[in-house]
Motif scaffolding. Structure first.
Motif: not given
Length: 610
Positions: A14, A188, A206-208, A215, A218, A316
């Motif tokens: 995150l 992402l 699963y990752q920005v 994350n 976001y 998400w």
């Protein structure tokens, strides 16, 4: 107090731009899960050297390990859990049979009312942003040593530095404009060598992308937007990944990627899905073919992958408190998977909304995918909303062509007349342009008055309107149709720009006029429910005009004149709408009108509240 391994993993994902590893456990996905979900089943994908072995779950009330499954690679395990209603939030302890691997997996409590969340609807106006081109809120993340592509603002196809911080900084502008939903093209991770700015070559689901933020940011975007009455829609890409995704170096199963992981281009022959005469060869080539060599096409028929993509979508929604999905290249995915994916999501969130991209002007092809449509082949779709490309193309033709019995407004009239083919035409997403086509101002040959007419129709017609960022200030890609020029930098979002659309400083008179006009239209739409969810009656085009009414008890009559001269409108043709009323208020000007012969200016609109 010991901090759980997976808590550390989640925290670092995150807040940090680097990938975290522990004891060679490379990945645990989903990153966490929640108790109290409608579906008690959870499949955890563990990525680690030699993960293909037995795994055990330390006793945890309400949670059982039902089975462990494997693909072809020795480095993946799929752990199947059952999380019953009596399970409480906490940490699961899982370990490999050889005791080499051990990790702690977090079960969280769901937010109150999460399952009952309201998705975007006809009440809303969606604002679409390509975040790399909207505003640079954090210059420190423009180029990062861990990322393959660095910032290059001078290159139309390069990264220009826009990010989530830039969007958050300007949420007040969006609130003032009057939009109520925010759709970002994918934010992402796209760790590709080139052209990574658009976001559709995802290398971590699963990752920005750290050049966008992380994350945690976001989630902050979602919270801050919601505080201003704005929902967040995520752009989902279940059809393909980026060629630099780690899977491409170690496929979990040999058939994880279509055509054995080798590039074979799609035919783009979307009609094969509905074509009763289509060959199996052509059907496969359309859905299984890749867009380009850098976008490997996923085989969602692999059950592990189908579960992975479905859980990723649900994760998400729960993590970021989303109000909707826009699904990229919807019909290119396997249609049996799409049934499973949609049904699973809507079982958890019955009021959630999802809009699919089916780029066709053929209403019959698009209608096939909408929930409730009776398909001849028996296929049942669960997709609530479709993008209305038919109306978009018709609107551009209508305003560009000279008016005749078979040209001009007749295109819009005929497009709307095809609504009978849809199960729910009110749940069509309507738009003048988006990130994949020339801007509406460009398509209308830089005609400001016609652009205003287009915006008037889109914000008063049936459906859910979507505006592309910068339409309100006449952003233009000129003679170029390069996507890098279509996705032009928003004025005021970056250093050394002469104009600032956020403040109005430096805008031309026409740009500022368009901005204020858009604000006014949004204000009217937001204040009049008839324009959001009222019924629709439209009239065949006449004398360069197109007219329609929204609402029943208190209807609003919209008249659009594309002609170059002022016209007198004989109101008798609207008797079924007027129903004895003698006056109306024109909503754009506030002027009172007697409902006899009404004057309408050249290239202008009347919004008559009867």
């Amino acid at each position: 107090m010991r901090k759980s391994i997976n808590t550390i993993l989640i925290s670092m994902l995150l807040c940090s731009p680097v990938t975290f590893a522990f004891d060679s456990v490379r990945r645990v996905e989903p990153l966490n899960w929640w108790v109290g979900m409608s579906n008690p089943k959870l499949q955890i994908m563990v990525t680690a050297p030699g993960a293909k072995q037995s795994w055990a779950l330390k006793r945890y009330d309400g949670v059982t390990l039902e089975s462990v499954e494997f693909g072809d690679s020795p480095n993946y395990a799929f752990i199947n859990l059952n999380i019953s209603e009596k399970a409480k939030p906490g940490e699961l302890e899982l370990s490999s049979n050889d005791d080499k691997y051990r990790f702690y997996y977090t079960l969280s409590a769901r937010a109150k009312g999460s399952a009952d969340r309201e998705g975007f609807s006809t009440k809303d106006v969606i604002y679409l942003i390509t975040p790399d081109r909207f505003a640079n809120g954090d210059e420190h993340n423009d180029s990062l040593p861990t990322m393959k592509e660095k910032a290059d603002p001078t290159f139309r196809g390069g990264r220009h530095g826009g990010d989530l911080a830039g969007v958050i900084t300007h949420l007040d502008y969006l609130q003032k404009l009057g939009v109520s939903q925010l759709w970002l093209t994918p934010a992402l991770l796209n760790d590709m060598e080139t052209y990574s700015y658009h976001g559709y070559s995802i290398t971590d689901l699963y990752q920005v992308d750290p050049r966008m933020g992380d994350n945690s940011l976001y989630k902050t975007l979602s919270v801050e937007a919601k505080a201003r009455g704005i929902g967040l829609i995520m752009d989902m890409v279940p059809n393909h990944i980026g060629s630099e995704h780690p899977w491409m170096n170690d496929l979990p199963t040999q058939d994880w990627i279509n055509y054995k992981g080798q590039f074979v281009g799609t035919s783009h022959a979307r009609q094969t899905v509905q074509d009763t005469h289509a060959s199996e060869f052509d059907k496969k080539r359309f859905t299984d073919g890749w867009f380009v060599p850098t976008m490997p096409d996923m085989n969602q028929r692999v059950s592990f992958l189908g579960n992975y993509l479905t859980q990723n979508a649900i994760w998400w929604i729960e993590f970021a408190d989303l109000s909707g999905f826009r699904v990229d290249t919807f019909p290119y995915s396997d249609k049996t998977f799409l049934q499973f994916w949609l049904k699973s999501i809507l079982a958890e969130y019955p009021n959630f909304n999802i809009v699919g991209e089916e780029w066709t002007s053929e209403a019959g092809i698009s209608a096939y995918w909408q929930k409730g449509h009776q398909n001849k082949d028996g296929y049942e779709s669960y997709l609530p909303t479709m993008m209305d490309f038919s109306l978009q193309q018709a609107l551009v033709k209508a305003l560009n062509e000279e008016e005749n019995w078979n040209t001009g407004w007749i295109h819009v009239y005929q497009s709307i007349a095809k609504d009978f083919q849809f199960a729910d035409p009110n749940h069509l997403l309507i738009f003048g342009d988006n990130h994949d086509m020339s801007r509406i101002y460009t398509q209308l040959h830089q005609n400001v008055k016609n652009t205003k007419l287009a915006m008037t129709l889109l914000l008063t017609m049936r459906g859910i309107p979507q505006l592309y960022y910068g339409t309100e200030v006449l952003l233009d890609n000129g003679e170029s149709d390069d996507h890098g020029d279509i996705r032009i930098d928003f004025p005021g979002g970056f250093k050394n720009q002469q104009a600032n659309a956020f403040t109005g400083e430096g805008l031309s008179r026409e740009q500022r006029e368009m901005q204020l006009y858009t604000e006014k239209l949004l204000e009217i739409r937001n204040n009049y429910p008839a324009l959001q969810n009222g019924g629709l009656i439209h009239f065949s085009p006449f004398d360069e005009m197109y007219a329609y009414a929204r609402g029943d008890e208190h209807p609003i009559l919209i008249i659009l004149n594309k002609g170059n001269v002022q016209k007198t409108v004989d109101m008798n043709r609207f008797a079924e709408i007027i129903r004895g009323k003698v006056s109306a208020t024109e909503l754009l000007s506030g002027q009172k009108y007697e409902l006899e012969n009404v004057m309408i200016g050249a290239k202008s609109a009347l919004l008559l509240a009867l």
